[in-house]
Design an enzyme around this catalytic site. Structure first.
Site, mmCIF file in Angstrom:
data_model
loop_
_atom_site.group_PDB
_atom_site.id
_atom_site.type_symbol
_atom_site.label_atom_id
_atom_site.label_comp_id
_atom_site.label_asym_id
_atom_site.label_seq_id
_atom_site.Cartn_x
_atom_site.Cartn_y
_atom_site.Cartn_z
ATOM 1 N N GLY A 187 0.872 -1.179 0.000
ATOM 2 C CA GLY A 187 0.000 0.000 0.000
ATOM 3 C C GLY A 187 0.901 1.218 0.000
ATOM 4 N N SER A 205 5.679 -5.635 -1.438
ATOM 5 C CA SER A 205 5.710 -4.206 -1.772
ATOM 6 C C SER A 205 6.148 -3.388 -0.542
ATOM 7 C CB SER A 205 4.341 -3.794 -2.323
ATOM 8 O OG SER A 205 4.400 -2.541 -2.951
ATOM 9 N N ALA A 206 5.312 -2.520 -0.007
ATOM 10 C CA ALA A 206 5.697 -1.759 1.190
ATOM 11 C C ALA A 206 6.165 -2.678 2.314
ATOM 12 C CB ALA A 206 4.520 -0.906 1.655
ATOM 13 N N HIS A 244 8.649 -3.525 -7.070
ATOM 14 C CA HIS A 244 8.034 -3.091 -8.345
ATOM 15 C C HIS A 244 9.100 -2.512 -9.267
ATOM 16 C CE1 HIS A 244 3.815 -3.164 -6.797
ATOM 17 N NE2 HIS A 244 4.319 -2.679 -5.683
ATOM 18 N N GLU A 302 8.607 -7.117 -10.628
ATOM 19 C CA GLU A 302 7.317 -7.735 -10.306
ATOM 20 C C GLU A 302 7.327 -9.214 -10.686
ATOM 21 O OE1 GLU A 302 4.197 -5.279 -11.911
ATOM 22 O OE2 GLU A 302 4.438 -3.859 -10.259
#
Lengths: 235, 235
Positions: B89, B121-122, B158, B193
């Site tokens: 997020g 991700s985060a 990413h 990714e």
């Protein structure tokens, strides 16, 4: 107050700072100006190189810049500047250097007092209340998110609609929606490349061929052009 | 220490968290695990919605999560967790919430002590020493850039090679070059990714069909695949 806040220095395939040079010329006027240039957003190239790139373009329009790194006392350089120009690069590095040199409040006061200010990319970001709408990688702790606070809204420079079709990362619009969800009382101007905001006294207008996308919590994003009134952003 | 650090939750056109689910299953094992889920990176949707999206996928692999927001004492929830899962997020919001709740050092100790950790991700960014290689918009001051420090290198999740052809903004590689110029003693893993890093004890490997791009100041970026040794990153 007089501001020229440019989205991006350079359009793809063009010379550095080429597309906005006539807007800069019009903003600075006919009389040659020797502006103070703040090159602190440069990370992978030298301040001298940066100054030279800007001067290459400025000499075409009858003006020139001198980098703040040539001054023993950067505060005094700001206080005595005829005009202040802040170039793009990395916003985080720019803000850290401005803060370490004690320039942020000084630039605020100086520009509020009438000294013309030109920024592009990171240089437009630091004219906002905070750096919270930058696109840049936070390569260094800026020791605080507040910046020069020359306008009461946030700019997202290089605002773009494109998103690689094979990429799962968030779009720019998703990111700005996160911002307005977290900061519900702040307008964000998605300032597309090739465009700029110009403040003259209490009149704010958009320059350039593309529209700007305006975000605010609880409202549908709005597309405004150079013919529209932008002054609501100043309230 | 056991880590599964995933670049992205979801590939375009696929269901949420679909592509890495079998890797998560293999990582967590056959015995059903009820993992602690940290949904703080969610900004524009609720923690309950986030928990449900993750559980939809986890039930397909025989595991489940419970969101930390259901616990009166989040510190105790971390201390007692069977596994810790941190979703993606907005990294800045995630770190601020982790810091405000006093969880950062606690997660460090707990995972160093052997509790399995999964992030995407985060959630992969916060396993690094700092958040300085995030791509996210800094919508809130995280009150410090240091994070859980589970690995000694930085991940750029990413990681992408594509750049809109008509866009003048900096590429991802330019941004990482700024990072390594400013932070010359730190490796950055550009984690594309569809790929993830897996640490089992003192063995670090890459999982996925694409290579990772490794950056370090003064060195040419290097492409490493799942067949290559990644352990140099741990030194």
């Amino acid at each position: 107050m007089r501001l020229l806040l440019i989205s991006n220095s350079t359009n793809p395939g063009e010379a550095y700072l080429d597309y906005p040079k006539y807007n800069i010329k019009e903003f600075l006027g006919e009389k040659p100006v020797k502006a103070l240039f703040i090159p602190y957003a440069a990370v992978t190239f030298s301040y001298n190189e940066y100054e030279e790139k800007v001067n290459d373009r400025f000499k075409e329009i009858g003006h020139s810049v001198v980098g703040i790194h040539h001054f023993d006392d950067p505060k005094k350089a700001v206080e005595e500047a005829e005009a202040i120009i802040v170039g793009g690069g990395n916003t985080w590095k720019l803000v850290r250097m401005m803060r370490d040199n004690g320039l942020i409040d000084l630039i605020h006061k100086k520009v509020k007092g009438g000294t013309p200010y030109i920024g592009w990319s990171a240089g437009s970001n630091v004219a906002c209340p905070t750096l919270r709408t930058t696109n840049d990688m936070p390569i260094i702790d800026p020791k605080g998110f507040d910046v020069a606070n020359l306008v009461p809204f946030q700019i997202n420079p290089h605002y773009l609609d494109d998103h690689p079709s094979n990429h799962g990362g968030e779009t720019r619009e998703v990111r700005i929606n996160e911002f307005i969800t977290e900061n519900q009382d702040v307008y964000v101007v998605g300032l597309r490349e090739g465009t700029m905001l110009n403040l003259e006294g209490d009149v704010l207008k958009l320059i350039g061929k593309r529209s700007a996308r305006i975000f605010r919590y609880g409202q549908e994003p709005e597309e405004l052009t150079g013919k529209d009134d932008f002054n609501f952003l100043l309230k």
